[in-house]
Design a protein around this motif. Structure first.
Motif, mmCIF file in Angstrom:
data_model
loop_
_atom_site.group_PDB
_atom_site.id
_atom_site.type_symbol
_atom_site.label_atom_id
_atom_site.label_comp_id
_atom_site.label_asym_id
_atom_site.label_seq_id
_atom_site.Cartn_x
_atom_site.Cartn_y
_atom_site.Cartn_z
ATOM 1 N N LEU A 1 0.944 -1.027 0.020
ATOM 2 C CA LEU A 1 -0.140 0.115 -0.212
ATOM 3 C C LEU A 1 1.020 1.332 -0.156
ATOM 4 O O LEU A 1 1.733 1.268 0.736
ATOM 5 C CB LEU A 1 -0.871 -0.020 1.175
ATOM 6 N N ILE A 2 0.632 2.196 -0.738
ATOM 7 C CA ILE A 2 1.043 3.587 -0.685
ATOM 8 C C ILE A 2 -0.117 4.398 -0.352
ATOM 9 O O ILE A 2 -1.095 4.585 -1.422
ATOM 10 C CB ILE A 2 1.809 3.790 -2.049
ATOM 11 N N VAL A 3 0.153 5.205 0.479
ATOM 12 C CA VAL A 3 -1.018 5.795 1.132
ATOM 13 C C VAL A 3 -0.857 7.275 1.340
ATOM 14 O O VAL A 3 0.367 7.868 1.355
ATOM 15 C CB VAL A 3 -1.711 5.191 2.332
ATOM 16 N N ASP A 4 -2.063 8.006 1.168
ATOM 17 C CA ASP A 4 -2.057 9.575 1.646
ATOM 18 C C ASP A 4 -1.736 9.846 3.140
ATOM 19 O O ASP A 4 -1.711 8.990 4.039
ATOM 20 C CB ASP A 4 -3.112 10.387 1.114
ATOM 21 N N ALA A 5 -1.378 11.145 3.692
ATOM 22 C CA ALA A 5 -1.046 11.487 4.919
ATOM 23 C C ALA A 5 -2.387 11.069 6.057
ATOM 24 O O ALA A 5 -2.042 10.824 7.023
ATOM 25 C CB ALA A 5 -0.678 12.750 5.098
ATOM 26 N N ALA A 6 -3.651 11.036 5.480
ATOM 27 C CA ALA A 6 -4.722 10.878 6.369
ATOM 28 C C ALA A 6 -5.075 9.551 6.334
ATOM 29 O O ALA A 6 -5.956 9.224 7.145
ATOM 30 C CB ALA A 6 -5.865 11.902 5.803
ATOM 31 N N TYR A 7 -4.599 8.618 5.660
ATOM 32 C CA TYR A 7 -5.116 7.201 5.867
ATOM 33 C C TYR A 7 -4.922 6.665 7.064
ATOM 34 O O TYR A 7 -4.081 6.827 7.676
ATOM 35 C CB TYR A 7 -4.157 6.359 4.712
ATOM 36 N N PRO A 8 -6.037 5.973 7.447
ATOM 37 C CA PRO A 8 -6.076 5.231 8.718
ATOM 38 C C PRO A 8 -5.041 3.985 8.914
ATOM 39 O O PRO A 8 -5.392 3.148 8.145
ATOM 40 C CB PRO A 8 -7.381 4.891 8.916
ATOM 41 N N ALA B 1 -1.013 -5.533 -11.175
ATOM 42 C CA ALA B 1 -2.322 -4.893 -10.872
ATOM 43 C C ALA B 1 -2.330 -3.922 -9.909
ATOM 44 O O ALA B 1 -1.421 -3.801 -8.955
ATOM 45 C CB ALA B 1 -3.410 -5.904 -10.619
ATOM 46 N N ILE B 2 -3.252 -3.159 -9.814
ATOM 47 C CA ILE B 2 -3.319 -2.050 -8.608
ATOM 48 C C ILE B 2 -4.867 -1.882 -8.202
ATOM 49 O O ILE B 2 -5.730 -2.260 -9.001
ATOM 50 C CB ILE B 2 -3.061 -0.672 -9.068
ATOM 51 N N ALA B 3 -5.145 -1.360 -7.223
ATOM 52 C CA ALA B 3 -6.462 -1.214 -6.726
ATOM 53 C C ALA B 3 -6.597 0.551 -6.215
ATOM 54 O O ALA B 3 -5.419 0.774 -5.513
ATOM 55 C CB ALA B 3 -7.050 -2.055 -5.759
ATOM 56 N N VAL B 4 -7.574 1.022 -6.301
ATOM 57 C CA VAL B 4 -7.516 2.526 -5.875
ATOM 58 C C VAL B 4 -9.055 2.616 -5.438
ATOM 59 O O VAL B 4 -9.957 1.990 -5.737
ATOM 60 C CB VAL B 4 -7.443 3.527 -7.018
ATOM 61 N N PRO B 5 -9.227 3.536 -4.265
ATOM 62 C CA PRO B 5 -10.633 3.834 -3.961
ATOM 63 C C PRO B 5 -11.229 4.396 -5.161
ATOM 64 O O PRO B 5 -10.693 5.486 -5.704
ATOM 65 C CB PRO B 5 -10.388 5.058 -2.662
ATOM 66 N N LEU C 1 -12.427 0.510 -5.968
ATOM 67 C CA LEU C 1 -13.606 -0.084 -4.903
ATOM 68 C C LEU C 1 -13.977 1.088 -4.163
ATOM 69 O O LEU C 1 -13.248 2.169 -4.070
ATOM 70 C CB LEU C 1 -12.659 -0.958 -4.369
ATOM 71 N N PRO C 2 -15.198 0.948 -3.854
ATOM 72 C CA PRO C 2 -15.517 2.027 -2.684
ATOM 73 C C PRO C 2 -14.435 1.764 -1.519
ATOM 74 O O PRO C 2 -13.901 1.044 -1.284
ATOM 75 C CB PRO C 2 -16.780 1.538 -2.267
ATOM 76 N N TYR C 3 -14.353 3.372 -1.225
ATOM 77 C CA TYR C 3 -13.298 3.609 -0.068
ATOM 78 C C TYR C 3 -13.387 2.462 1.217
ATOM 79 O O TYR C 3 -12.176 1.943 1.566
ATOM 80 C CB TYR C 3 -13.203 4.965 0.387
ATOM 81 N N HIS C 4 -14.509 2.168 1.685
ATOM 82 C CA HIS C 4 -14.516 1.334 2.908
ATOM 83 C C HIS C 4 -14.051 -0.014 2.444
ATOM 84 O O HIS C 4 -13.457 -0.883 3.187
ATOM 85 C CB HIS C 4 -16.076 1.155 3.285
ATOM 86 N N GLU C 5 -14.355 -0.323 1.172
ATOM 87 C CA GLU C 5 -13.986 -1.905 0.755
ATOM 88 C C GLU C 5 -12.335 -1.978 0.516
ATOM 89 O O GLU C 5 -11.767 -3.073 0.778
ATOM 90 C CB GLU C 5 -14.517 -2.215 -0.582
ATOM 91 N N PHE C 6 -11.907 -0.642 -0.016
ATOM 92 C CA PHE C 6 -10.632 -0.418 -0.382
ATOM 93 C C PHE C 6 -9.906 -0.744 0.961
ATOM 94 O O PHE C 6 -8.726 -1.492 1.103
ATOM 95 C CB PHE C 6 -10.157 0.767 -1.069
ATOM 96 N N LYS C 7 -10.511 -0.173 2.040
ATOM 97 C CA LYS C 7 -9.729 -0.089 3.335
ATOM 98 C C LYS C 7 -9.643 -1.434 3.980
ATOM 99 O O LYS C 7 -8.660 -2.199 4.505
ATOM 100 C CB LYS C 7 -10.334 0.854 4.520
ATOM 101 N N GLU C 8 -10.839 -2.396 3.791
ATOM 102 C CA GLU C 8 -10.980 -3.749 4.278
ATOM 103 C C GLU C 8 -10.021 -4.468 3.536
ATOM 104 O O GLU C 8 -9.317 -5.536 4.350
ATOM 105 C CB GLU C 8 -12.459 -4.242 4.232
ATOM 106 N N GLN C 9 -9.981 -4.700 2.109
ATOM 107 C CA GLN C 9 -8.970 -5.334 1.601
ATOM 108 C C GLN C 9 -7.697 -5.084 1.708
ATOM 109 O O GLN C 9 -6.847 -6.194 1.558
ATOM 110 C CB GLN C 9 -9.239 -5.283 0.194
ATOM 111 N N ALA C 10 -7.363 -3.815 2.071
ATOM 112 C CA ALA C 10 -5.811 -3.374 2.404
ATOM 113 C C ALA C 10 -5.402 -3.978 3.433
ATOM 114 O O ALA C 10 -3.962 -3.894 3.687
ATOM 115 C CB ALA C 10 -5.778 -1.749 2.403
ATOM 116 N N LEU C 11 -6.019 -4.625 4.518
ATOM 117 C CA LEU C 11 -5.704 -5.109 5.880
ATOM 118 C C LEU C 11 -4.572 -6.344 5.701
ATOM 119 O O LEU C 11 -3.990 -6.546 6.270
ATOM 120 C CB LEU C 11 -6.586 -5.653 6.602
ATOM 121 N N ASP C 12 -4.631 -6.745 4.280
ATOM 122 C CA ASP C 12 -3.650 -8.020 4.053
ATOM 123 C C ASP C 12 -2.334 -7.523 3.447
ATOM 124 O O ASP C 12 -1.359 -8.375 3.047
ATOM 125 C CB ASP C 12 -4.313 -8.802 3.032
#
Length: 131
Positions: A25-32, A66-70, A96-107
């Motif tokens: 994951l490469i994320v922005d400054a506000a990403y939880p 491949a990539i995934a984005v919100p 993906l919708p943002y909430h799904e992106f965050k869920e899938q990103a846990l791995d």
């Protein structure tokens, strides 16, 4: 000393550990950020470094399948989204919708946090194989 490419030892190590189908994951400054995640925090000042700078450097050293984005990035940060597409080239893109992106990103095997302040400016990269 390395001649070029990524010089940050933590990022070099993380990239070397990635195998085929591992996720980064490469994320922005506000990403939880998850509390138990392997995080490399590059934030310095707002916008330094930018998400695109980090993605560019990673894309030069990593095979990307491949990539995934919100999905929201297209509406809230359209220019950044178009630049991101140029950087990663001809790969599959999952929106993906943002909430799904965050869920899938846990791995994800690791997270690189940038100082990007653009909304929804995060990308999940699926590592490819060099052969």
């Amino acid at each position: 000393m390395k001649r070029g490419g990524i010089l940050n030892p933590a990022i070099c190590s993380l990239l070397a550990e990635l195998g085929h189908t591992d996720e980064l994951l490469i994320v922005d400054a506000a990403y939880p950020l998850p509390s138990d995640a392997h995080v490399i925090d590059l934030t310095l000042t707002p916008g330094i470094p930018r998400l695109l700078d980090v993605v560019r450097a990673v894309a030069e050293e990593l095979v990307i399948d491949a990539i995934a984005v919100p999905a929201e990035i297209k509406e809230h940060s359209p220019r950044l989204f178009q630049e991101l597409l140029k950087l990663v080239g001809d790969v599959d893109i999952d929106e993906l919708p943002y909430h799904e992106f965050k869920e899938q990103a846990l791995d994800a095997k690791g997270i690189i946090r940038t100082a990007e302040f653009s909304p929804y400016a995060s990308v999940r990269i699926l590592a490819g194989s060099a052969y």
